[in-house]
Design a protein around this motif. Structure first.
Motif, PDB file in Angstrom:
ATOM      1  N   ASN A  44      65.127   1.230  49.592  1.00 53.81           N
ATOM      2  CA  ASN A  44      64.280   0.753  50.687  1.00 53.81           C
ATOM      3  C   ASN A  44      63.803   2.155  51.575  1.00 53.81           C
ATOM      4  O   ASN A  44      63.934   2.160  52.920  1.00 53.81           O
ATOM      5  CB  ASN A  44      65.433  -0.161  51.949  1.00 53.81           C
ATOM      6  CG  ASN A  44      65.429  -1.292  50.922  1.00 53.81           C
ATOM      7  OD1 ASN A  44      64.770  -1.849  50.371  1.00 53.81           O
ATOM      8  ND2 ASN A  44      66.813  -1.868  51.078  1.00 53.81           N
ATOM      9  N   ILE A  45      63.348   2.967  50.944  1.00 53.13           N
ATOM     10  CA  ILE A  45      62.610   4.204  51.725  1.00 53.13           C
ATOM     11  C   ILE A  45      61.395   4.077  51.668  1.00 53.13           C
ATOM     12  O   ILE A  45      60.468   3.701  50.515  1.00 53.13           O
ATOM     13  CB  ILE A  45      63.055   5.548  50.839  1.00 53.13           C
ATOM     14  CG1 ILE A  45      64.375   5.591  50.813  1.00 53.13           C
ATOM     15  CG2 ILE A  45      62.544   6.686  51.502  1.00 53.13           C
ATOM     16  CD1 ILE A  45      65.220   6.844  50.132  1.00 53.13           C
ATOM     17  N   LYS A  46      60.788   3.952  52.922  1.00 56.05           N
ATOM     18  CA  LYS A  46      59.317   3.586  53.108  1.00 56.05           C
ATOM     19  C   LYS A  46      58.405   4.777  52.866  1.00 56.05           C
ATOM     20  O   LYS A  46      58.894   6.134  52.981  1.00 56.05           O
ATOM     21  CB  LYS A  46      59.002   3.471  54.568  1.00 56.05           C
ATOM     22  CG  LYS A  46      57.609   3.081  54.973  1.00 56.05           C
ATOM     23  CD  LYS A  46      57.405   3.013  56.506  1.00 56.05           C
ATOM     24  CE  LYS A  46      55.663   2.743  56.675  1.00 56.05           C
ATOM     25  NZ  LYS A  46      55.344   2.604  57.921  1.00 56.05           N
ATOM     26  N   LEU A  47      57.533   5.061  52.021  1.00 57.48           N
ATOM     27  CA  LEU A  47      56.745   5.942  51.486  1.00 57.48           C
ATOM     28  C   LEU A  47      55.692   6.303  52.112  1.00 57.48           C
ATOM     29  O   LEU A  47      54.558   5.824  52.154  1.00 57.48           O
ATOM     30  CB  LEU A  47      56.467   5.674  49.968  1.00 57.48           C
ATOM     31  CG  LEU A  47      57.586   5.353  48.551  1.00 57.48           C
ATOM     32  CD1 LEU A  47      57.097   5.050  47.617  1.00 57.48           C
ATOM     33  CD2 LEU A  47      58.358   6.646  48.972  1.00 57.48           C
ATOM     34  N   THR A  48      55.748   7.428  52.949  1.00 60.07           N
ATOM     35  CA  THR A  48      54.617   8.062  53.701  1.00 60.07           C
ATOM     36  C   THR A  48      54.181   9.059  52.802  1.00 60.07           C
ATOM     37  O   THR A  48      54.307   9.213  51.623  1.00 60.07           O
ATOM     38  CB  THR A  48      55.423   8.825  54.934  1.00 60.07           C
ATOM     39  OG1 THR A  48      56.046   9.873  54.606  1.00 60.07           O
ATOM     40  CG2 THR A  48      56.065   7.657  55.574  1.00 60.07           C
ATOM     41  N   ARG A  96      58.852   6.568  42.791  1.00 57.31           N
ATOM     42  CA  ARG A  96      58.377   6.051  44.302  1.00 57.31           C
ATOM     43  C   ARG A  96      58.879   4.650  44.114  1.00 57.31           C
ATOM     44  O   ARG A  96      59.307   4.036  45.270  1.00 57.31           O
ATOM     45  CB  ARG A  96      56.819   5.972  44.151  1.00 57.31           C
ATOM     46  CG  ARG A  96      56.275   7.297  44.413  1.00 57.31           C
ATOM     47  CD  ARG A  96      54.831   7.114  44.488  1.00 57.31           C
ATOM     48  NE  ARG A  96      54.051   8.446  44.608  1.00 57.31           N
ATOM     49  CZ  ARG A  96      53.330   9.078  43.731  1.00 57.31           C
ATOM     50  NH1 ARG A  96      53.362   8.774  42.396  1.00 57.31           N
ATOM     51  NH2 ARG A  96      52.943  10.379  43.964  1.00 57.31           N
ATOM     52  N   GLU A  97      58.698   4.031  42.869  1.00 57.91           N
ATOM     53  CA  GLU A  97      59.181   2.551  42.835  1.00 57.91           C
ATOM     54  C   GLU A  97      60.634   2.460  42.967  1.00 57.91           C
ATOM     55  O   GLU A  97      61.144   1.481  43.846  1.00 57.91           O
ATOM     56  CB  GLU A  97      58.816   2.081  41.384  1.00 57.91           C
ATOM     57  CG  GLU A  97      59.172   0.614  41.294  1.00 57.91           C
ATOM     58  CD  GLU A  97      58.648   0.135  39.994  1.00 57.91           C
ATOM     59  OE1 GLU A  97      59.355  -0.615  39.219  1.00 57.91           O
ATOM     60  OE2 GLU A  97      57.604   0.122  39.560  1.00 57.91           O
ATOM     61  N   GLN A 131      61.434   2.822  46.870  1.00 53.60           N
ATOM     62  CA  GLN A 131      60.930   1.997  47.548  1.00 53.60           C
ATOM     63  C   GLN A 131      61.932   0.683  47.377  1.00 53.60           C
ATOM     64  O   GLN A 131      62.368  -0.166  48.559  1.00 53.60           O
ATOM     65  CB  GLN A 131      59.476   1.347  47.270  1.00 53.60           C
ATOM     66  CG  GLN A 131      58.559   1.842  48.448  1.00 53.60           C
ATOM     67  CD  GLN A 131      57.186   1.526  48.046  1.00 53.60           C
ATOM     68  OE1 GLN A 131      56.702   1.503  46.901  1.00 53.60           O
ATOM     69  NE2 GLN A 131      56.561   0.794  48.999  1.00 53.60           N
ATOM     70  N   ASN A 132      61.935   0.324  46.171  1.00 53.21           N
ATOM     71  CA  ASN A 132      62.726  -1.136  45.811  1.00 53.21           C
ATOM     72  C   ASN A 132      63.987  -0.918  46.114  1.00 53.21           C
ATOM     73  O   ASN A 132      64.973  -1.953  46.216  1.00 53.21           O
ATOM     74  CB  ASN A 132      62.062  -1.873  44.484  1.00 53.21           C
ATOM     75  CG  ASN A 132      60.846  -1.641  44.528  1.00 53.21           C
ATOM     76  OD1 ASN A 132      60.005  -2.015  45.481  1.00 53.21           O
ATOM     77  ND2 ASN A 132      60.117  -1.572  43.301  1.00 53.21           N
ATOM     78  N   ASN A 185      55.669  10.765  49.657  1.00 52.45           N
ATOM     79  CA  ASN A 185      54.797  10.722  48.185  1.00 52.45           C
ATOM     80  C   ASN A 185      54.770  12.504  47.877  1.00 52.45           C
ATOM     81  O   ASN A 185      55.017  12.678  46.677  1.00 52.45           O
ATOM     82  CB  ASN A 185      53.657  10.155  48.594  1.00 52.45           C
ATOM     83  CG  ASN A 185      53.629   8.760  48.330  1.00 52.45           C
ATOM     84  OD1 ASN A 185      54.595   8.207  47.329  1.00 52.45           O
ATOM     85  ND2 ASN A 185      52.881   7.798  49.066  1.00 52.45           N
TER      86      ASN A 185
END
Length: 171
Positions: free
Chosen positions: A87-91, A79-80, A83-84, A95
């Motif tokens: 740059n994928i938004k975690l919906t 997940r990290e 995201q970091n 998840n």
């Protein structure tokens, strides 16, 4: 149409590569001419993983897929990373899919892609044989009234393996 093959343990000279294959025309018997659009309907893309941090080309898609299919996949780390670094938004859905990918990568690990090296015998095959032997031992003990040691001898198992099977059969 595309067929995408992801190879998690390719040969060393194929690691960290993406290769595209397409069809070509070749007259084997007789002479026929086809337009490219009539036969070039399939492309194969082979994504070969298996690199390590710092290796050339271990970036972008190759790195992401390698992490997703890693047997060491931890959902929080993934997940990290998503995201970091990507740059994928975690919906909620992503998840859930991350958790599924970690389960898939564990399944890949269980079926023989171990410690970054392909093994001659898959781990799942070994477990399958052990489970079959355990059932055979139990069957001989129950149906023929054999003792544990007699059942193992009847199956031709080496004495050095007795303690392993004792744990599996008798708990």
């Amino acid at each position: 149409m595309f067929s995408i093959w992801i190879c998690s343990q390719p040969a060393a000279d194929k690691r960290n590569t993406i290769t595209r294959f397409s069809l070509t025309e070749e007259n084997v018997v007789g002479e026929a001419e086809y337009k490219l659009k009539e036969y070039d309907l399939l492309e194969i893309v082979m994504v070969c993983l298996g690199g390590k941090e710092g290796d050339e080309n271990y970036t972008g898609l190759i790195r992401l897929l390698d992490k997703l299919t890693s047997p060491d996949c931890k959902s929080e780390e993934l997940r990290e990373l998503l995201q970091n670094e990507y740059n994928i938004k975690l919906t909620t859905e992503i998840n859930r899919e991350v958790l599924d990918m970690c389960n898939i990568s564990y399944g890949i690990y269980e079926w023989g892609v171990l410690d970054g090296e392909a093994r001659g015998e898959a781990r799942g095959e070994t477990r399958g044989r052990e489970n079959t032997l355990v059932e055979n031992i139990r069957g001989l003990m129950k149906n023929l009234g054999l003792s544990f040691d007699e059942a193992l001898k009847a199956l031709g198992l080496p004495e050095k393996d007795y303690s392993k099977y004792k744990k599996l059969v008798l708990g």
